[in-house]
Design a protein around this motif. Sequence first.
Motif, PDB file in Angstrom:
ATOM      1  N   LEU A 387     -18.452   8.599  -1.801  1.00 15.87           N
ATOM      2  CA  LEU A 387     -17.426   8.875  -0.797  1.00 15.87           C
ATOM      3  C   LEU A 387     -16.481   7.697  -0.623  1.00 15.87           C
ATOM      4  O   LEU A 387     -16.865   6.635  -0.114  1.00 15.87           O
ATOM      5  CB  LEU A 387     -18.111   9.239   0.528  1.00 15.87           C
ATOM      6  N   ASP A 388     -15.261   7.924  -1.068  1.00 12.01           N
ATOM      7  CA  ASP A 388     -14.224   6.903  -0.924  1.00 12.01           C
ATOM      8  C   ASP A 388     -13.670   7.029   0.486  1.00 12.01           C
ATOM      9  O   ASP A 388     -13.556   8.134   1.023  1.00 12.01           O
ATOM     10  CB  ASP A 388     -13.120   7.218  -1.956  1.00 12.01           C
ATOM     11  N   HIS A 389     -13.357   5.921   1.118  1.00 11.47           N
ATOM     12  CA  HIS A 389     -12.632   5.991   2.390  1.00 11.47           C
ATOM     13  C   HIS A 389     -11.669   4.820   2.468  1.00 11.47           C
ATOM     14  O   HIS A 389     -11.930   3.746   1.944  1.00 11.47           O
ATOM     15  CB  HIS A 389     -13.554   6.136   3.594  1.00 11.47           C
ATOM     16  N   TRP A 390     -10.547   5.084   3.121  1.00  6.73           N
ATOM     17  CA  TRP A 390      -9.438   4.114   3.117  1.00  6.73           C
ATOM     18  C   TRP A 390      -9.274   3.496   4.492  1.00  6.73           C
ATOM     19  O   TRP A 390      -9.181   4.220   5.478  1.00  6.73           O
ATOM     20  CB  TRP A 390      -8.140   4.838   2.713  1.00  6.73           C
ATOM     21  N   GLN A 392      -8.240  -0.606   6.657  1.00  2.00           N
ATOM     22  CA  GLN A 392      -7.629  -1.928   6.584  1.00  2.00           C
ATOM     23  C   GLN A 392      -8.217  -2.808   7.684  1.00  2.00           C
ATOM     24  O   GLN A 392      -8.725  -2.286   8.678  1.00  2.00           O
ATOM     25  CB  GLN A 392      -6.127  -1.844   6.895  1.00  2.00           C
ATOM     26  N   THR A 393      -8.075  -4.101   7.531  1.00  2.00           N
ATOM     27  CA  THR A 393      -8.494  -5.029   8.586  1.00  2.00           C
ATOM     28  C   THR A 393      -7.864  -4.597   9.909  1.00  2.00           C
ATOM     29  O   THR A 393      -8.498  -4.638  10.964  1.00  2.00           O
ATOM     30  CB  THR A 393      -8.022  -6.460   8.225  1.00  2.00           C
ATOM     31  N   GLU A 394      -6.613  -4.196   9.849  1.00  2.00           N
ATOM     32  CA  GLU A 394      -5.879  -3.856  11.062  1.00  2.00           C
ATOM     33  C   GLU A 394      -6.519  -2.696  11.828  1.00  2.00           C
ATOM     34  O   GLU A 394      -6.515  -2.676  13.055  1.00  2.00           O
ATOM     35  CB  GLU A 394      -4.431  -3.465  10.709  1.00  2.00           C
ATOM     36  N   GLY A 479       1.611  -0.291   5.046  1.00  2.00           N
ATOM     37  CA  GLY A 479       1.821  -1.212   3.920  1.00  2.00           C
ATOM     38  C   GLY A 479       1.329  -0.615   2.610  1.00  2.00           C
ATOM     39  O   GLY A 479       1.473  -1.202   1.556  1.00  2.00           O
ATOM     40  N   ASP A 480       0.729   0.585   2.682  1.00  2.00           N
ATOM     41  CA  ASP A 480       0.275   1.269   1.475  1.00  2.00           C
ATOM     42  C   ASP A 480       1.226   2.419   1.157  1.00  2.00           C
ATOM     43  O   ASP A 480       1.805   3.030   2.064  1.00  2.00           O
ATOM     44  CB  ASP A 480      -1.131   1.850   1.686  1.00  2.00           C
ATOM     45  N   GLY A 481       1.341   2.716  -0.140  1.00  2.00           N
ATOM     46  CA  GLY A 481       2.105   3.880  -0.565  1.00  2.00           C
ATOM     47  C   GLY A 481       1.136   4.962  -1.015  1.00  2.00           C
ATOM     48  O   GLY A 481       0.006   4.660  -1.409  1.00  2.00           O
ATOM     49  N   GLY A 494      -1.486   2.228  -3.597  1.00  2.85           N
ATOM     50  CA  GLY A 494      -1.364   0.764  -3.686  1.00  2.85           C
ATOM     51  C   GLY A 494      -0.405   0.232  -2.645  1.00  2.85           C
ATOM     52  O   GLY A 494       0.318   0.991  -1.989  1.00  2.85           O
ATOM     53  N   ARG A 495      -0.392  -1.082  -2.520  1.00  3.66           N
ATOM     54  CA  ARG A 495       0.434  -1.724  -1.495  1.00  3.66           C
ATOM     55  C   ARG A 495       1.910  -1.659  -1.885  1.00  3.66           C
ATOM     56  O   ARG A 495       2.254  -1.693  -3.069  1.00  3.66           O
ATOM     57  CB  ARG A 495       0.036  -3.196  -1.346  1.00  3.66           C
ATOM     58  N   THR A 496       2.745  -1.617  -0.858  1.00  7.10           N
ATOM     59  CA  THR A 496       4.176  -1.639  -1.115  1.00  7.10           C
ATOM     60  C   THR A 496       4.749  -3.010  -0.742  1.00  7.10           C
ATOM     61  O   THR A 496       5.946  -3.208  -0.728  1.00  7.10           O
ATOM     62  CB  THR A 496       4.879  -0.546  -0.282  1.00  7.10           C
ATOM     63  N   HIS A 505     -11.090  -8.603  -2.216  1.00  2.21           N
ATOM     64  CA  HIS A 505     -10.612  -9.630  -1.297  1.00  2.21           C
ATOM     65  C   HIS A 505      -9.096  -9.499  -1.166  1.00  2.21           C
ATOM     66  O   HIS A 505      -8.382  -9.494  -2.162  1.00  2.21           O
ATOM     67  CB  HIS A 505     -10.935 -11.042  -1.803  1.00  2.21           C
ATOM     68  N   ARG A 506      -8.639  -9.447   0.070  1.00  6.17           N
ATOM     69  CA  ARG A 506      -7.206  -9.262   0.298  1.00  6.17           C
ATOM     70  C   ARG A 506      -6.492 -10.611   0.278  1.00  6.17           C
ATOM     71  O   ARG A 506      -6.837 -11.514   1.030  1.00  6.17           O
ATOM     72  CB  ARG A 506      -7.037  -8.575   1.656  1.00  6.17           C
ATOM     73  N   LEU A 507      -5.481 -10.734  -0.559  1.00  6.67           N
ATOM     74  CA  LEU A 507      -4.773 -12.007  -0.719  1.00  6.67           C
ATOM     75  C   LEU A 507      -3.271 -11.779  -0.691  1.00  6.67           C
ATOM     76  O   LEU A 507      -2.793 -10.690  -0.994  1.00  6.67           O
ATOM     77  CB  LEU A 507      -5.156 -12.650  -2.059  1.00  6.67           C
TER      78      LEU A 507
HETATM   79  P1  AMP Z   1      -8.397  -5.145   3.914  1.00  5.09           P
HETATM   80  O1  AMP Z   1      -7.543  -5.377   5.092  1.00  5.09           O
HETATM   81  O2  AMP Z   1      -8.894  -6.398   3.263  1.00  5.09           O
HETATM   82  O3  AMP Z   1      -9.508  -4.175   4.209  1.00  5.09           O
HETATM   83  O4  AMP Z   1      -7.488  -4.474   2.810  1.00  5.09           O
HETATM   84  C1  AMP Z   1      -6.812  -3.307   3.137  1.00  5.09           C
HETATM   85  C2  AMP Z   1      -6.101  -2.782   1.934  1.00  5.09           C
HETATM   86  O5  AMP Z   1      -7.036  -2.517   0.893  1.00  5.09           O
HETATM   87  C3  AMP Z   1      -5.434  -1.463   2.210  1.00  5.09           C
HETATM   88  O6  AMP Z   1      -4.176  -1.611   2.814  1.00  5.09           O
HETATM   89  C4  AMP Z   1      -5.359  -0.872   0.818  1.00  5.09           C
HETATM   90  O7  AMP Z   1      -4.294  -1.406   0.098  1.00  5.09           O
HETATM   91  C5  AMP Z   1      -6.651  -1.338   0.192  1.00  5.09           C
HETATM   92  N1  AMP Z   1      -7.700  -0.321   0.352  1.00  5.09           N
HETATM   93  C6  AMP Z   1      -8.762  -0.361   1.170  1.00  5.09           C
HETATM   94  N2  AMP Z   1      -9.533   0.731   1.003  1.00  5.09           N
HETATM   95  C7  AMP Z   1      -8.934   1.493   0.062  1.00  5.09           C
HETATM   96  C8  AMP Z   1      -9.222   2.758  -0.545  1.00  5.09           C
HETATM   97  N3  AMP Z   1     -10.321   3.424  -0.225  1.00  5.09           N
HETATM   98  N4  AMP Z   1      -8.349   3.243  -1.446  1.00  5.09           N
HETATM   99  C9  AMP Z   1      -7.233   2.557  -1.783  1.00  5.09           C
HETATM  100  N5  AMP Z   1      -6.920   1.362  -1.263  1.00  5.09           N
HETATM  101  C10 AMP Z   1      -7.754   0.818  -0.350  1.00  5.09           C
END
Ligand code: AMP
Length: 629
Positions: A387-390, A392-394, A479-481, A494-496, A505-507
Amino acid sequence: MSGEYKQHYNEFKQNPAAFWLSQSKRLPWYQAPETAYTQDENGLYHWYADGQLNSCFLAVDQHVIAGHGDETALIYDSPVTNTARSYSYFELQQEVAKFAGVMQSLGVTKGDRVVIYMPMIPEAVIGMLACARIGAIHSVVFGGFAAHELAVRIDDAKPKLVLSASCGVEVNTVIEYKELLDNALESASYKVENCIIYQREQVTAPLMPERDIDWAVAMQTATGVDPIPVSGDHPLYILYTSGTTGTPKGVVRENGGHAVAMHYSMETVYGMKPGDVFWTASDIGWVVGHSYIVYAPLMYRCATILFEGKPVRTPDASAFWRVVEQYKVTALFSAPTAFRAIKKEDPNADGFKQYDTSSLKRLFLAGERLDPPTYDWLKEKTGLPVLDHWWQTETGWAIACNPVGIEHLPTKAGSSTVATPGFDVRILDMNGDECAPNEQGAVVIKLPLPPGCLPTIWQNTERFKAGYLSEYDGYYLSGDGGYIDDEGYLFIMGRTDDVINVAGHRLSTGEMEEIVAAHPAVAECAVFGVNDALKGQNPMAMVVLKNDFHGSHKEVEQQLVQTVRNQIGAIACLKNIMCVERLPKTRSGKILRKNLRQLIDGEELQIPSTIDDPSIFEELTLQLAENKI
Ligand code: AMP
Ligand code: COA
């Protein structure tokens, strides 16, 4: 979809305030909130501001009071030090209460910030919960960050106290945290009064009299303190994340909304039951660790695992499955890169067959895009739902998921499934109009964001508004497209912006550019993310050297690699550097980073009509062929 998810989602859509007020009633507040959300004088949203609660009480004390004190709360498993131990809820309560007493005796009170720069040891979790207990605001800094990054965070958070350890243990290396901390404290402008240092067996760090206190010594004479009530909008923590510039953003998380979101997500997103074993193989330095190693499992009365190891090399690619068998893990959550690493070393998943993994019901992935080959491999080899889930830190929790606690929807490779109830996700085009199904655009969330998401950036409301709220009125810019297909499935592409994701790791490429550009031989540069089979992405720099520089290109490249590593940390991994004659730009001087990425990744170039000189790509292609990158 049979309709249960749709029905639940519509319930939220019809009346978000009523929906979330009803969810809040499932937690034991000192004073239950009557208002779901309010807007402050800056227009920012806060959840449950009129409620009173304590996040440490919810994570620990409530379970002891309810008679579950003997149940396992925290399991520490450390293949890198060859140790393991677990804490019952009662034991955790004793440790946390005492450590809160230590902090209180040093004058830490409600609202004070405490920076935690620690490896994956139980004391890090104890430190976080102890802060929550007395209303102090913790700010955990990932151990892989170098002294400079730590100093930047100290200067922004202005902590009264820092918690650290003598060292971290990586695969075959010991990293002396205390030395990094001392360097950071020396270079920071803000002066920290005290540090509490946990001395590990591997290294005894020298302590500075007056400033540094030995963790174990302080605990010997400490007396436990009770949790104190704080309002729903009182900050629980600040977690810094990479933005587009060298200054990280302090994401603020408030107690009330966070607690409700954590509790709700354990059920809805993860389908867990109290007493289950939840394992998030991540690091407490990231949001995934905050939410799903520490707060959510404990608030929901699951046992949580703190794993001080890696998916491979500690000792091999079967480590995850060994842990699953040993602790009868119900659900495992990690980043795709971790499974790519396992797949590379154990393509037939022999390790999976070697252990009894029958307790495991589901695998959860997030942190970066789950590429279809990894998804297919995991599904085939484990036979489990993947199970993929999307998120962000925010946001602090999943914006899109397969809501298994409500309805287990069919999965689609490449999609993080559907919007989580609470998140009104839309796809907008450049004019702010909604895109048609399957049409790509900016992924945004209609305001207000649900409980648990950031209300603002620490002491920087202007940055919050400029970065997230100004692009589309009434929406949060992720910030994602991506796109939503005609069945309502969300695909994040992906990020825009200038954020990249390296091994989960987010950089910030913007930050790396600032460091590279500061080198005396560099005239200008572009840093961008390129595809990497293991880590998802890796940074690459194209550098134009000054005309009057006649030294060795190789030397400059090596110096740049080292400087980025020293300033940001080993995780930055900027190893690909190429010196070029010039960079592609628009007529107004904007560097075309996206085209550079396309060129390196071998994708079709989508060159804008505003390009200054299109022939530059022929030059670069020739040079690439010569350099064999
Ligand atoms: P972070 O704040 O370190 O969790 O990174 C957040 C970013 O990671 C998001 O804005 C996406 O670009 C990417 N990301 C996190 N989870 C996913 C996912 N399940 N599919 C695609 N991108 C993801
Ligand atoms: N403290 C200190 N240094 C750290 C560190 C930490 N907590 N974490 C990583 N590093 C260092 C590593 O030792 C390595 O140093 P080196 O260049 O001197 O060898 C460097 O940072 C790069 O580390 P990493 O990017 O992790 O690469 P790796 O090759 O060591 O491991 C993986 C690759 C895929 C096994 C690893 O990245 C992994 O387990 N990823 C999962 C990521 C994850 O959980 N993300 C959280 C979001 S859900």
